[in-house]
Write a protein that holds these residues in place. Structure first.
Motif, mmCIF file in Angstrom:
data_model
loop_
_atom_site.group_PDB
_atom_site.id
_atom_site.type_symbol
_atom_site.label_atom_id
_atom_site.label_comp_id
_atom_site.label_asym_id
_atom_site.label_seq_id
_atom_site.Cartn_x
_atom_site.Cartn_y
_atom_site.Cartn_z
ATOM 1 N N LYS A 15 -5.273 -9.970 26.664
ATOM 2 C CA LYS A 15 -4.731 -9.822 25.320
ATOM 3 C C LYS A 15 -3.388 -10.518 25.209
ATOM 4 O O LYS A 15 -2.729 -10.766 26.207
ATOM 5 N N SER A 18 1.092 -7.232 22.083
ATOM 6 C CA SER A 18 0.721 -5.825 21.939
ATOM 7 C C SER A 18 -0.574 -5.663 21.150
ATOM 8 O O SER A 18 -0.730 -4.703 20.413
ATOM 9 N N SER A 19 -1.501 -6.588 21.306
ATOM 10 C CA SER A 19 -2.782 -6.512 20.600
ATOM 11 C C SER A 19 -3.526 -5.240 20.971
ATOM 12 O O SER A 19 -3.461 -4.771 22.103
ATOM 13 N N THR A 20 -4.275 -4.703 20.014
ATOM 14 C CA THR A 20 -5.085 -3.526 20.278
ATOM 15 C C THR A 20 -6.349 -3.925 21.030
ATOM 16 O O THR A 20 -6.702 -5.100 21.116
ATOM 17 N N ARG A 23 -8.767 -5.646 18.524
ATOM 18 C CA ARG A 23 -8.398 -7.034 18.215
ATOM 19 C C ARG A 23 -8.726 -7.960 19.390
ATOM 20 O O ARG A 23 -9.232 -9.064 19.200
ATOM 21 N N THR A 24 -8.455 -7.510 20.593
ATOM 22 C CA THR A 24 -8.770 -8.304 21.777
ATOM 23 C C THR A 24 -10.272 -8.553 21.863
ATOM 24 O O THR A 24 -10.707 -9.676 22.144
ATOM 25 N N VAL A 27 -11.293 -11.188 19.155
ATOM 26 C CA VAL A 27 -10.872 -12.552 19.482
ATOM 27 C C VAL A 27 -11.785 -13.163 20.546
ATOM 28 O O VAL A 27 -12.032 -14.360 20.533
ATOM 29 N N MET A 51 -7.055 -7.155 9.428
ATOM 30 C CA MET A 51 -6.861 -7.676 10.778
ATOM 31 C C MET A 51 -7.742 -8.910 10.998
ATOM 32 O O MET A 51 -7.303 -9.897 11.583
ATOM 33 N N ARG A 54 -6.173 -11.969 9.366
ATOM 34 C CA ARG A 54 -5.063 -12.509 10.155
ATOM 35 C C ARG A 54 -5.574 -13.267 11.377
ATOM 36 O O ARG A 54 -5.043 -14.321 11.719
ATOM 37 N N VAL A 55 -6.593 -12.737 12.023
ATOM 38 C CA VAL A 55 -7.169 -13.426 13.176
ATOM 39 C C VAL A 55 -7.763 -14.757 12.741
ATOM 40 O O VAL A 55 -7.609 -15.778 13.413
ATOM 41 N N ARG A 58 -5.028 -17.372 12.196
ATOM 42 C CA ARG A 58 -4.359 -17.827 13.410
ATOM 43 C C ARG A 58 -5.272 -18.574 14.371
ATOM 44 O O ARG A 58 -4.813 -19.450 15.094
#
Length: 80
Positions: A15, A18-20, A23-24, A27, A51, A54-55, A58
Motif C-alpha cells: 500500500k 495510509s491507504s485502507t 483501497r489497496t 488498486v 474513493m 479519486r483512484v 490518480r
C-alpha cells in the motif's frame, strides 16, 4: 519476521501511505476482476464511490460500483 523470495514478494499487495485495506485491494485489481466489499470492511458513512473516483483520477484505472440489493455491501469491477 522472515526472508522471502522475489516471487513471493511479487504476489504480496503493498500500500501507499495510509491507504485502507479496501483501497489497496481496489488498486491491485486486474481488468475484469470483481471485488465484493462488505459493510464490515467499509468504515466510512457513504459508499466507496468517491474513493473510486479519486483512484480513477490518480491511476487512470476505471471501475464500476454497484450496491447489493440487500444493502450488505458493494461490487466493484475494474473495467479498464
Amino acid at each position: 519476521m522472515k526472508k522471502i523470495t522475489k516471487e513471493e514478494a511479487a504476489k504480496l499487495q503493498t500500500k501507499l501511505g495510509s491507504s485502507t485495506v479496501v483501497r489497496t485491494a481496489v488498486v491491485h485489481l486486474q481488468v475484469g476482476e470483481i471485488l465484493l466489499i462488505e459493510k464490515g470492511d467499509w468504515t466510512q458513512k457513504k459508499g466507496p464511490g468517491q474513493m473510486l473516483q479519486r483512484v480513477t483520477e490518480r491511476t487512470k484505472q476505471k471501475y464500476t460500483c454497484s450496491a447489493l440489493a440487500d444493502g450488505s455491501g458493494w461490487l466493484v469491477e475494474r473495467v479498464g
